[in-house]
Design an enzyme around this catalytic site. Structure first.
Site: not given
Length: 261
Positions: A39-40, A42-43, A57, A86, A92, A149, A216
């Site tokens: 996560d993060g 875009r920031r 990304h 989803n 987006r 893996l 979360r």
């Protein structure tokens, strides 16, 4: 200001510290299955002054390749990556989504040719762009016989939808065998639902990691993570370092897992 992760942690002292951390990892205590919520992105792109989130990304996708190598190198057997939900497909911005789909397709293609990794799509094909769905199918087929893996790629994924799909599958199988609803109700077990999830046959995640300080689940592996340990990293996705990962593994090894107790 976020730093460019490509230049972070490359000095000799950092490499020495990483080497020391690796040696101190108890291989018998390494989680069998690690789930990652990067996560993060875009920031990260915003803080570095990029006009497009696509830069973030792409950096996040490159970090995922590194992350999988880190996991493979210390003996993790299964890794699940949350790449596209989803909700992302519905909410987006269309330009950002187009860029993200292209980046994910490139990542999937690359991972299907890495080491001896087996790639598996977890999620719904319905609703995915045809090109991305095709790349996912090809990657699964190309790596089907690999024994290294196991890489789960959650694309077009939603945890609640997965549970619904599992229950539907159970009902369909039961109906095909001619059983009654009463019999199904009496025989239904958590283990049976688990077998019909997208990850059926694989161990549940021992450790779930999320970057950028967010704490979360965001509809990721809701059923499977019932007894998972969680580790939250402040670093934005592209800035995740191997030292952050190894600290998460060390922290996991030091915990007393109680499985809901």
């Amino acid at each position: 200001m976020a730093r460019d992760s490509s230049n972070a942690g490359r000095g000799p002292l950092y490499r020495l510290y990483i080497s020391r951390l690796r040696r101190r990892i108890d291989r018998s205590a390494v989680p069998q299955h690690v789930a990652m919520m990067i996560d993060g992105n875009r920031r990260w792109a915003r803080q570095l002054g990029y006009e497009s989130a696509a830069h973030g990304h792409r950096a996040g996708a490159a970090k995922m390749r590194e992350f999988l190598e880190w996991c493979d190198d210390i003996g993790v057997k299964v890794v699940s990556l949350y790449l596209l939900s989803n909700d992302n497909l519905l909410k987006r911005d269309s330009r950002e989504l187009d860029d993200l789909v292209e980046i994910i397709a490139d990542l999937v293609e690359g991972l299907s040719r890495e080491r001896d990794w087996r790639v598996q799509h977890v999620g719904r094909m319905e609703g995915l762009p045809d090109d991305l769905a095709g790349v996912l199918k090809d990657a699964e087929e190309r790596t089907r016989g690999n024994t290294g893996l196991h890489v789960n790629l959650a694309v077009g994924y939603g945890g609640r939808g997965e549970i619904v799909d599992a229950v539907r599958s159970i009902i369909a199988h039961h109906d095909k065998s001619g059983g009654s609803l009463e019999e199904l109700a009496e025989s239904l077990t958590p283990e049976q639902i688990g077998e019909h999830l997208y990850t059926g046959g694989l161990p549940d995640p021992d450790l779930v990691i999320r970057t950028s300080g967010e704490q979360r689940l965001s509809d990721f592996l809701l059923w499977q993570s019932a007894h998972s340990e969680f580790y939250f990293v402040e670093a934005l996705g592209p800035d995740l370092r191997e030292v952050d990962f190894l600290r998460a593994i060390r922290d996991y090894a030091d915990r007393d897992r109680r499985y809901g107790g």
